[in-house]
Design a protein around this motif. Structure first.
Motif, PDB file in Angstrom:
ATOM      1  N   THR A 170      -4.518 -11.316  -1.076  1.00 23.23           N
ATOM      2  CA  THR A 170      -5.085 -10.236  -0.260  1.00 23.23           C
ATOM      3  C   THR A 170      -3.946  -9.329   0.208  1.00 23.23           C
ATOM      4  O   THR A 170      -2.771  -9.701   0.122  1.00 23.23           O
ATOM      5  CB  THR A 170      -5.828 -10.784   0.980  1.00 23.23           C
ATOM      6  N   GLY A 171      -4.305  -8.139   0.710  1.00 18.96           N
ATOM      7  CA  GLY A 171      -3.268  -7.204   1.142  1.00 18.96           C
ATOM      8  C   GLY A 171      -3.854  -5.976   1.803  1.00 18.96           C
ATOM      9  O   GLY A 171      -5.052  -5.942   2.100  1.00 18.96           O
ATOM     10  N   PRO A 172      -3.019  -4.955   2.051  1.00 14.66           N
ATOM     11  CA  PRO A 172      -3.415  -3.799   2.869  1.00 14.66           C
ATOM     12  C   PRO A 172      -4.519  -2.942   2.261  1.00 14.66           C
ATOM     13  O   PRO A 172      -4.588  -2.784   1.042  1.00 14.66           O
ATOM     14  CB  PRO A 172      -2.116  -2.991   2.985  1.00 14.66           C
ATOM     15  N   GLU A 173      -5.370  -2.391   3.155  1.00 16.76           N
ATOM     16  CA  GLU A 173      -6.408  -1.467   2.700  1.00 16.76           C
ATOM     17  C   GLU A 173      -5.879  -0.036   2.681  1.00 16.76           C
ATOM     18  O   GLU A 173      -6.406   0.815   1.979  1.00 16.76           O
ATOM     19  CB  GLU A 173      -7.649  -1.578   3.606  1.00 16.76           C
ATOM     20  N   VAL A 174      -4.852   0.234   3.497  1.00 20.76           N
ATOM     21  CA  VAL A 174      -4.167   1.524   3.407  1.00 20.76           C
ATOM     22  C   VAL A 174      -2.977   1.311   2.477  1.00 20.76           C
ATOM     23  O   VAL A 174      -2.102   0.490   2.754  1.00 20.76           O
ATOM     24  CB  VAL A 174      -3.687   2.013   4.794  1.00 20.76           C
ATOM     25  N   GLU A 175      -2.973   2.017   1.363  1.00 17.91           N
ATOM     26  CA  GLU A 175      -1.970   1.785   0.333  1.00 17.91           C
ATOM     27  C   GLU A 175      -1.099   3.029   0.104  1.00 17.91           C
ATOM     28  O   GLU A 175      -1.503   4.139   0.435  1.00 17.91           O
ATOM     29  CB  GLU A 175      -2.656   1.401  -0.979  1.00 17.91           C
ATOM     30  N   THR A 176       0.046   2.790  -0.474  1.00 20.76           N
ATOM     31  CA  THR A 176       0.878   3.932  -0.859  1.00 20.76           C
ATOM     32  C   THR A 176       0.391   4.477  -2.197  1.00 20.76           C
ATOM     33  O   THR A 176      -0.267   3.772  -2.974  1.00 20.76           O
ATOM     34  CB  THR A 176       2.351   3.516  -1.036  1.00 20.76           C
ATOM     35  N   ASP A 177       0.691   5.712  -2.403  1.00 20.53           N
ATOM     36  CA  ASP A 177       0.375   6.380  -3.661  1.00 20.53           C
ATOM     37  C   ASP A 177       0.915   5.571  -4.849  1.00 20.53           C
ATOM     38  O   ASP A 177       0.245   5.440  -5.863  1.00 20.53           O
ATOM     39  CB  ASP A 177       1.014   7.776  -3.601  1.00 20.53           C
ATOM     40  N   PHE A 178       2.117   4.989  -4.650  1.00 20.85           N
ATOM     41  CA  PHE A 178       2.724   4.241  -5.756  1.00 20.85           C
ATOM     42  C   PHE A 178       1.862   3.062  -6.185  1.00 20.85           C
ATOM     43  O   PHE A 178       1.528   2.910  -7.360  1.00 20.85           O
ATOM     44  CB  PHE A 178       4.124   3.738  -5.381  1.00 20.85           C
ATOM     45  N   TYR A 179       1.459   2.208  -5.218  1.00 13.17           N
ATOM     46  CA  TYR A 179       0.709   1.003  -5.590  1.00 13.17           C
ATOM     47  C   TYR A 179      -0.720   1.307  -6.036  1.00 13.17           C
ATOM     48  O   TYR A 179      -1.275   0.630  -6.885  1.00 13.17           O
ATOM     49  CB  TYR A 179       0.680   0.001  -4.426  1.00 13.17           C
ATOM     50  N   ASN A 180      -1.326   2.331  -5.418  1.00 13.55           N
ATOM     51  CA  ASN A 180      -2.715   2.611  -5.769  1.00 13.55           C
ATOM     52  C   ASN A 180      -2.846   3.380  -7.093  1.00 13.55           C
ATOM     53  O   ASN A 180      -3.816   3.198  -7.812  1.00 13.55           O
ATOM     54  CB  ASN A 180      -3.411   3.386  -4.655  1.00 13.55           C
ATOM     55  N   PHE A 181      -1.843   4.251  -7.387  1.00 13.11           N
ATOM     56  CA  PHE A 181      -1.960   5.119  -8.568  1.00 13.11           C
ATOM     57  C   PHE A 181      -0.809   4.993  -9.556  1.00 13.11           C
ATOM     58  O   PHE A 181      -1.001   4.600 -10.703  1.00 13.11           O
ATOM     59  CB  PHE A 181      -2.086   6.586  -8.132  1.00 13.11           C
ATOM     60  N   GLU A 182       0.383   5.336  -9.073  1.00 15.55           N
ATOM     61  CA  GLU A 182       1.546   5.494  -9.956  1.00 15.55           C
ATOM     62  C   GLU A 182       1.804   4.256 -10.826  1.00 15.55           C
ATOM     63  O   GLU A 182       1.906   4.352 -12.040  1.00 15.55           O
ATOM     64  CB  GLU A 182       2.779   5.794  -9.081  1.00 15.55           C
ATOM     65  N   ALA A 183       1.854   3.069 -10.173  1.00 21.62           N
ATOM     66  CA  ALA A 183       2.168   1.840 -10.901  1.00 21.62           C
ATOM     67  C   ALA A 183       1.060   1.453 -11.866  1.00 21.62           C
ATOM     68  O   ALA A 183       1.261   0.642 -12.766  1.00 21.62           O
ATOM     69  CB  ALA A 183       2.421   0.696  -9.905  1.00 21.62           C
ATOM     70  N   LEU A 184      -0.125   2.024 -11.664  1.00 23.06           N
ATOM     71  CA  LEU A 184      -1.262   1.674 -12.522  1.00 23.06           C
ATOM     72  C   LEU A 184      -1.502   2.711 -13.609  1.00 23.06           C
ATOM     73  O   LEU A 184      -2.612   2.823 -14.151  1.00 23.06           O
ATOM     74  CB  LEU A 184      -2.512   1.489 -11.665  1.00 23.06           C
ATOM     75  N   ASN A 185      -0.415   3.474 -13.900  1.00 23.86           N
ATOM     76  CA  ASN A 185      -0.519   4.437 -14.989  1.00 23.86           C
ATOM     77  C   ASN A 185      -1.493   5.572 -14.676  1.00 23.86           C
ATOM     78  O   ASN A 185      -2.178   6.072 -15.560  1.00 23.86           O
ATOM     79  CB  ASN A 185      -0.924   3.705 -16.297  1.00 23.86           C
ATOM     80  N   LEU A 186      -1.572   5.901 -13.375  1.00 27.14           N
ATOM     81  CA  LEU A 186      -2.347   7.064 -12.955  1.00 27.14           C
ATOM     82  C   LEU A 186      -1.353   8.070 -12.385  1.00 27.14           C
ATOM     83  O   LEU A 186      -1.158   8.156 -11.163  1.00 27.14           O
ATOM     84  CB  LEU A 186      -3.385   6.671 -11.887  1.00 27.14           C
ATOM     85  N   PRO A 187      -0.689   8.844 -13.241  1.00 24.33           N
ATOM     86  CA  PRO A 187       0.382   9.727 -12.797  1.00 24.33           C
ATOM     87  C   PRO A 187      -0.151  10.917 -11.996  1.00 24.33           C
ATOM     88  O   PRO A 187      -1.354  11.162 -12.006  1.00 24.33           O
ATOM     89  CB  PRO A 187       1.015  10.206 -14.111  1.00 24.33           C
ATOM     90  N   PRO A 188       0.747  11.633 -11.284  1.00 26.29           N
ATOM     91  CA  PRO A 188       0.307  12.817 -10.543  1.00 26.29           C
ATOM     92  C   PRO A 188      -0.500  13.735 -11.460  1.00 26.29           C
ATOM     93  O   PRO A 188      -0.168  13.888 -12.635  1.00 26.29           O
ATOM     94  CB  PRO A 188       1.628  13.490 -10.136  1.00 26.29           C
ATOM     95  N   GLY A 189      -1.587  14.289 -10.912  1.00 22.82           N
ATOM     96  CA  GLY A 189      -2.417  15.171 -11.726  1.00 22.82           C
ATOM     97  C   GLY A 189      -3.567  14.458 -12.409  1.00 22.82           C
ATOM     98  O   GLY A 189      -4.461  15.096 -12.969  1.00 22.82           O
ATOM     99  N   HIS A 190      -3.567  13.098 -12.332  1.00 25.09           N
ATOM    100  CA  HIS A 190      -4.680  12.365 -12.941  1.00 25.09           C
ATOM    101  C   HIS A 190      -5.962  12.644 -12.149  1.00 25.09           C
ATOM    102  O   HIS A 190      -5.939  12.677 -10.916  1.00 25.09           O
ATOM    103  CB  HIS A 190      -4.369  10.863 -12.937  1.00 25.09           C
ATOM    104  N   PRO A 191      -7.105  12.832 -12.836  1.00 24.13           N
ATOM    105  CA  PRO A 191      -8.343  13.212 -12.142  1.00 24.13           C
ATOM    106  C   PRO A 191      -8.772  12.241 -11.035  1.00 24.13           C
ATOM    107  O   PRO A 191      -9.355  12.668 -10.033  1.00 24.13           O
ATOM    108  CB  PRO A 191      -9.386  13.281 -13.260  1.00 24.13           C
ATOM    109  N   ALA A 192      -8.471  10.924 -11.177  1.00 26.60           N
ATOM    110  CA  ALA A 192      -8.888   9.950 -10.159  1.00 26.60           C
ATOM    111  C   ALA A 192      -8.195  10.210  -8.834  1.00 26.60           C
ATOM    112  O   ALA A 192      -8.657   9.781  -7.778  1.00 26.60           O
ATOM    113  CB  ALA A 192      -8.594   8.530 -10.634  1.00 26.60           C
TER     114      ALA A 192
END
Ligand code: 2NL
Length: 350
Positions: free
Chosen positions: A134-156
């Protein structure tokens, strides 16, 4: 009627009267009260006896004897009743207790169906060797998007889809950040599931801004799509029905390649597409299949983000919506039920 007859009649009626009152008494105190009224110094019997001097001297011994017999009888009745009440009290009984009445059930709390399904799913995966993270519900951009191959500009990442706290902090849109954090902290082989609340800018009949997700992943050398299929089939058969069929359809997720959507044979109509009465099944819309999961082989790009060598390690990951599983499992057709907390709905899961 002369006085002799009158007194004798009064004496005899005392017995019936006393018996009647004692039978209605349910406590020793009530017995004592009745004793005072009948046998006390100023009681009914004493009052009758005080009239003996009014009688002809010849009639006095006979009526006096009757009075004594009545007194003995009254005491006997009192003792019997006392014994019965004491026995009942010793047995924990209450003369006013009716054992045939239905019991009063105390109100009891119960688990929310979402909590229950999270526990059921967690137990299945723990049984398969997965850890729970388990872990935080407020996340950094890095953990929620960047590290998951959702780079800046991704529609999600669009403001339309995500609830932003600041420019670089978001309410997590999936529980995948936990898997990234787990991969960073530990080394393969590892397998874990991440249950929790997730948030999206979405609100209509079938979407709520907050819902529950469980994501799982497994990383080791030589992990294949067959391992993924075997794991998810075992899971589906345990959570739904041992006879449930599972099918994979090609799909796309930014963090897996290849990706698949997983359908199970419809649990409402057993994959028939029609109900017993021949009407069309509303749950699978006549197709016989319902979608329950998304999954795939973890994209090498994700491994690079957490410092794993994609030439050494492979892994699978999957994600499911808890409310959706609960709806299928319990035949609930309205998502809003989970959030209204109507006691009549919740009591059904007690
Ligand atoms: C869905 C689909 C999915 C994942 C979640 C994942 C996590 C990591 C790496 C790769 Cl850290 N994948 N999670 C993968 C495929 C599908 O969820 O429909 N969720 C409700």
């Amino acid at each position: 009627m002369n006085t002799v007859q009158e007194l004798n009649n009064s004496l005899k009626s005392l017995i019936q009267e006393f018996e009647h009152i004692l039978n209605q008494a349910s406590s020793l105190q009530e017995l004592e009260d009745a004793r005072v009224v009948f046998l006390g110094r100023k009681g009914k019997l004493a009052r009758i006896m005080s009239r003996l001097p009014e009688l002809d001297p010849a009639d006095r011994p006979g009526t006096g004897r009757t009075a004594n017999e009545v007194k003995t009888e009254l005491n006997r009745i009192l003792e019997n009743r006392k014994e019965a009440l004491e026995k009942q009290a010793a047995a924990g009984g209450d003369i006013t207790f009716d054992p045939t009445l239905p019991g009063r059930t105390p109100d009891m709390g119960s688990l929310h169906p979402v909590t229950r399904v999270i526990q059921d799913i967690s137990n299945i995966f723990v049984g398969l060797g997965f850890d729970i993270v388990t872990g935080p519900e407020v996340e950094t951009d890095f953990y929620n998007f960047e590290a998951l191959n959702l780079p800046p500009g991704h529609p999600a990442r669009d403001m339309q889809d995500t609830l932003y706290i600041t420019k670089s902090l978001v309410l997590r849109t999936h529980t995948s950040p936990l898997q990234v954090r787990t991969m960073e902290k530990r080394r393969p082989p590892l397998a874990a599931i991440a249950p929790g609340k997730v948030y999206r800018r979405d609100s209509d009949l079938t979407h709520t801004p907050m819902f529950h997700q469980i994501e799982g992943f497994l990383v080791d050398t030589h992990v294949s799509m067959a391992d993924l299929r075997g794991t998810l089939t075992a899971f589906a058969q345990r959570i739904f029905d041992p006879d449930v069929k599972v099918r994979f359809r090609p799909s796309f997720f930014p963090f897996t390649e290849p990706s698949a959507e997983v359908d199970i044979s419809c649990v409402m109509c057993q994959g028939q597409g029609r109900n017993q009465d021949g009407s069309t099944c509303r749950v699978c819309k006549e197709t016989g299949w319902v979608e329950v999961l998304g999954c795939g082989m973890i994209d090498p790009e994700v491994f690079l983000q957490v410092g794993y060598d994609p030439d050494i390690y492979t892994g699978f990951a999957f994600g499911l919506g808890v409310e959706r599983v609960a709806m299928l499992k319990y035949g609930i057709n309205d998502l809003r039920m989970f959030f209204e907390n109507d006691i009549r709905f919740l009591n059904q899961f007690a």
